[in-house]
Design a protein around this motif. Structure first.
Motif, PDB file in Angstrom:
ATOM      1  N   HIS A 256       0.830  -1.197   0.000  1.00 15.14           N
ATOM      2  CA  HIS A 256       0.000   0.000   0.000  1.00 15.14           C
ATOM      3  C   HIS A 256       0.871   1.255   0.000  1.00 15.14           C
ATOM      4  N   PHE A 257       0.221   2.373  -0.245  1.00 14.00           N
ATOM      5  CA  PHE A 257       0.868   3.681  -0.185  1.00 14.00           C
ATOM      6  C   PHE A 257       0.386   4.375   1.075  1.00 14.00           C
ATOM      7  N   GLU A 258       1.321   4.950   1.804  1.00 10.21           N
ATOM      8  CA  GLU A 258       0.990   5.650   3.045  1.00 10.21           C
ATOM      9  C   GLU A 258       1.219   7.142   2.838  1.00 10.21           C
ATOM     10  N   MET A 259       0.190   7.922   3.078  1.00  6.89           N
ATOM     11  CA  MET A 259       0.261   9.373   2.939  1.00  6.89           C
ATOM     12  C   MET A 259       0.288   9.989   4.331  1.00  6.89           C
ATOM     13  N   THR A 260       1.307  10.801   4.597  1.00  5.98           N
ATOM     14  CA  THR A 260       1.474  11.425   5.901  1.00  5.98           C
ATOM     15  C   THR A 260       1.484  12.939   5.732  1.00  5.98           C
ATOM     16  N   ARG A 261       0.633  13.602   6.494  1.00  8.80           N
ATOM     17  CA  ARG A 261       0.507  15.055   6.434  1.00  8.80           C
ATOM     18  C   ARG A 261       1.626  15.717   7.244  1.00  8.80           C
ATOM     19  N   LYS A 262       2.173  16.787   6.698  1.00 14.25           N
ATOM     20  CA  LYS A 262       3.245  17.511   7.379  1.00 14.25           C
ATOM     21  C   LYS A 262       2.936  19.004   7.324  1.00 14.25           C
TER      22      LYS A 262
ATOM     23  N   ARG B  79       1.380  25.612   3.138  1.00 15.05           N
ATOM     24  CA  ARG B  79       1.431  25.417   4.588  1.00 15.05           C
ATOM     25  C   ARG B  79       1.383  23.942   4.961  1.00 15.05           C
ATOM     26  N   VAL B  80       0.961  23.119   4.013  1.00  9.59           N
ATOM     27  CA  VAL B  80       0.845  21.680   4.251  1.00  9.59           C
ATOM     28  C   VAL B  80       1.473  20.941   3.082  1.00  9.59           C
ATOM     29  N   SER B  81       2.178  19.869   3.374  1.00  8.36           N
ATOM     30  CA  SER B  81       2.662  18.982   2.325  1.00  8.36           C
ATOM     31  C   SER B  81       2.361  17.547   2.753  1.00  8.36           C
ATOM     32  N   TRP B  82       2.418  16.652   1.795  1.00  7.17           N
ATOM     33  CA  TRP B  82       2.141  15.245   2.063  1.00  7.17           C
ATOM     34  C   TRP B  82       3.328  14.407   1.624  1.00  7.17           C
TER      35      TRP B  82
END
Length: 79
Positions: A52-58, A69-72
């Motif tokens: 799977h692909f995991e997307m994490t907010r930063k 202001r936000v990247s993934w």
């Protein structure tokens, strides 16, 4: 606020891009962020060893006006 999420490779492979974009947009709440995540998934490819692909907010600290202001982060997870 959006949180981290994952999408299985099988779903990425079997879902039309517009539908996948809509699902990602539901997580991010933002068209540009959804498109960025889709580009990240495309760069990582469709190697069958990916579970799977995991997307994490930063949260970013913008250095200039107009900066995101936000990247993934998009990460391919293998079993």
């Amino acid at each position: 606020m959006a949180s981290s999420f994952l999408i299985r490779l099988s779903k990425v492979s079997s879902t039309p891009e517009d539908t996948l974009r809509d699902e990602i947009r539901a997580h991010t709440g933002n068209d540009e962020e959804a498109d960025s995540i889709l580009r990240g998934i495309e760069r990582l490819g469709r190697d069958p060893s990916i579970a799977h692909f995991e997307m994490t907010r930063k949260e970013n600290r913008p250095a200039y006006r107009g900066a995101q202001r936000v990247s993934w982060s998009v990460r391919a997870v293998r079993p």
